[in-house]
Write a protein that holds these residues in place. Structure first.
Motif, PDB file in Angstrom:
ATOM      1  N   PHE A  76      17.891 -41.276 -41.886  1.00 56.52           N
ATOM      2  CA  PHE A  76      18.037 -41.396 -43.125  1.00 56.52           C
ATOM      3  C   PHE A  76      16.798 -40.980 -44.047  1.00 56.52           C
ATOM      4  N   VAL A  77      15.910 -40.352 -43.148  1.00 59.43           N
ATOM      5  CA  VAL A  77      14.740 -39.660 -43.826  1.00 59.43           C
ATOM      6  C   VAL A  77      14.847 -38.543 -44.697  1.00 59.43           C
ATOM      7  N   ILE A 119       7.380 -34.549 -54.594  1.00 57.43           N
ATOM      8  CA  ILE A 119       8.222 -34.331 -53.335  1.00 57.43           C
ATOM      9  C   ILE A 119       6.938 -34.168 -52.430  1.00 57.43           C
ATOM     10  N   HIS A 120       5.878 -33.427 -52.369  1.00 58.65           N
ATOM     11  CA  HIS A 120       4.924 -33.144 -51.300  1.00 58.65           C
ATOM     12  C   HIS A 120       4.224 -34.269 -51.322  1.00 58.65           C
ATOM     13  N   LEU A 121       3.928 -35.146 -52.188  1.00 65.28           N
ATOM     14  CA  LEU A 121       3.197 -36.574 -51.972  1.00 65.28           C
ATOM     15  C   LEU A 121       4.138 -37.503 -51.259  1.00 65.28           C
ATOM     16  N   PHE A 122       5.418 -37.214 -51.499  1.00 67.14           N
ATOM     17  CA  PHE A 122       6.522 -38.343 -50.929  1.00 67.14           C
ATOM     18  C   PHE A 122       6.479 -37.839 -49.415  1.00 67.14           C
ATOM     19  N   PHE A 128       6.942 -37.667 -43.781  1.00 64.58           N
ATOM     20  CA  PHE A 128       6.270 -37.070 -42.401  1.00 64.58           C
ATOM     21  C   PHE A 128       5.617 -38.168 -41.440  1.00 64.58           C
ATOM     22  N   PRO A 129       5.121 -39.390 -42.307  1.00 64.84           N
ATOM     23  CA  PRO A 129       4.768 -40.400 -40.845  1.00 64.84           C
ATOM     24  C   PRO A 129       5.872 -40.960 -40.439  1.00 64.84           C
ATOM     25  N   ALA A 134       1.454 -35.769 -37.204  1.00 65.05           N
ATOM     26  CA  ALA A 134      -0.058 -35.839 -37.680  1.00 65.05           C
ATOM     27  C   ALA A 134      -0.310 -35.116 -39.104  1.00 65.05           C
ATOM     28  N   ASN A 135      -1.744 -35.656 -39.636  1.00 67.81           N
ATOM     29  CA  ASN A 135      -1.695 -35.144 -41.107  1.00 67.81           C
ATOM     30  C   ASN A 135      -2.186 -33.767 -41.286  1.00 67.81           C
TER      31      ASN A 135
END
Length: 173
Positions: A76-77, A119-122, A128-129, A134-135
């Motif tokens: 669902f991501v 959207i990039h902050l989201f 991504f987590p 990884a960051n």
């Protein structure tokens, strides 16, 4: 949002069209596995003709239906990200009230920039987590894969909207 029959039918119809568009995704950038679909276009139509709440409803319904009938990964991501991006793109469209092309271009350009940042902050802090990235890896992927993809997808959607706006104005009156 007025709860009248006409508006509910329009939301249902635009949601159905959106689901159909979801099934016809296509690649626009070579080497990038992400596909563009026009399923956010009915969301833009709903926001422009009826307001932000009906646009939000179309985005929500299309992503719920996608999870139930078309999604294959079961996380669902992707649908969550699609919903956020659709809402971020939709909101500026709902605020267009003038026929001044320059002012509308500024609204849409600013809206695209805000949608890209949002959207990039989201993606960086939420999606991504959830995928366990990884960051360092996710930042590189955001800049090299997702940024060009989202610029192209947002631009295509806004271009289709701009080209169809005269027809929407005639229908909406």
């Amino acid at each position: 949002m007025k709860n009248n029959t006409r508006q509910m039918v329009q939301i249902a119809l635009l949601s159905a069209i959106s689901i159909i568009f979801f099934a016809f995704a296509f690649r626009v950038l070579p080497g990038i596995p992400l596909k563009v679909d026009l399923s956010d276009y009915p969301v833009l139509i709903a926001a422009y003709t009826m307001g932000p709440i009906p646009g939000l409803m179309v985005a929500l319904i299309k992503n719920i239906m996608h999870v139930l009938f078309l999604s294959s990964d079961g996380t669902f991501v992707g649908e969550m990200v699609n919903f956020v991006f659709a809402v971020l793109l939709m909101y500026p469209v709902s605020k267009i009230k003038t026929h001044d092309s320059k002012k509308n271009f500024i609204i849409l350009f600013t809206g695209l920039l805000i949608a890209l940042i949002g959207i990039h902050l989201f993606n960086y802090y939420v999606s991504f987590p959830m995928y366990g990235m990884a960051n360092e890896e996710s930042l590189k992927m955001l800049l090299t894969v997702f940024l060009p993809f989202n610029i192209v997808k947002g631009s295509i959607l806004y271009l289709v909207f701009i080209l169809s706006r005269p027809y929407l104005d005639r229908i909406h009156q």
